[in-house]
Design a protein around this motif. Sequence first.
Motif, mmCIF file in Angstrom:
data_model
loop_
_atom_site.group_PDB
_atom_site.id
_atom_site.type_symbol
_atom_site.label_atom_id
_atom_site.label_comp_id
_atom_site.label_asym_id
_atom_site.label_seq_id
_atom_site.Cartn_x
_atom_site.Cartn_y
_atom_site.Cartn_z
ATOM 1 N N ARG A 221 50.264 -10.452 18.930
ATOM 2 C CA ARG A 221 51.530 -10.403 19.685
ATOM 3 C C ARG A 221 51.388 -9.665 21.010
ATOM 4 O O ARG A 221 52.335 -9.590 21.772
ATOM 5 C CB ARG A 221 52.602 -9.710 18.858
ATOM 6 C CG ARG A 221 53.037 -10.506 17.671
ATOM 7 C CD ARG A 221 54.194 -9.838 16.999
ATOM 8 N NE ARG A 221 54.690 -10.655 15.908
ATOM 9 C CZ ARG A 221 55.820 -10.449 15.303
ATOM 10 N NH1 ARG A 221 56.584 -9.448 15.680
ATOM 11 N NH2 ARG A 221 56.199 -11.222 14.327
ATOM 12 N N GLN A 222 50.237 -9.082 21.249
ATOM 13 C CA GLN A 222 49.969 -8.305 22.449
ATOM 14 C C GLN A 222 51.017 -7.199 22.618
ATOM 15 O O GLN A 222 51.597 -7.008 23.670
ATOM 16 C CB GLN A 222 49.914 -9.192 23.686
ATOM 17 C CG GLN A 222 48.801 -10.194 23.627
ATOM 18 C CD GLN A 222 48.761 -11.088 24.846
ATOM 19 O OE1 GLN A 222 49.623 -11.036 25.707
ATOM 20 N NE2 GLN A 222 47.722 -11.913 24.915
ATOM 21 N N SER A 223 51.213 -6.463 21.517
ATOM 22 C CA SER A 223 52.192 -5.385 21.498
ATOM 23 C C SER A 223 51.650 -4.251 20.628
ATOM 24 O O SER A 223 51.072 -4.496 19.566
ATOM 25 C CB SER A 223 53.517 -5.891 20.915
ATOM 26 O OG SER A 223 54.377 -4.814 20.674
#
Length: 147
Positions: free
Chosen positions: A96-98
């Motif tokens: 999720r690139q979080s």
Amino acid sequence: MQTPSNMTVLERLSAEAKRRTLSTGQLFRSQPKLLAMFALGGIIFVGGTEAVLAGTEDDGEFEDIWDTLVGWTQGTLGRIIALTLIVVGAAMGVVRQSLMTFVVGIAMGLALYNAPTIIENIMTGTLDHLVIQAEHLLESGLGNGLK
């Protein structure tokens, strides 16, 4: 006394607030349900003092189940599940690139491992523990110079 026409807005608001202010006796006479709620709260506060110590004794009925669950969560199984939660959180964070999913994974792993300790401290939280902690703080010099 000034007439309403030459009073400032602040003076008018102050006069209105003084006019509407009730004393405690007037408040309870005008609101009998409020008096009943305060009376009931006082009875519960005074009468419920023994209930505070209800969880401090070990009666042994469910002690085996509790020990098994603590063994699972703080033993090898609990560590494996906690590590799995952290790894899955890290993987979801990459997907999720979080960083939030990674933080949630760490929080869940920590919560799983420390849950039995937190529950025991809440259920057996008496003043004896507080006194021991305060004495320890004073002895270690963290009591702001109080002796």
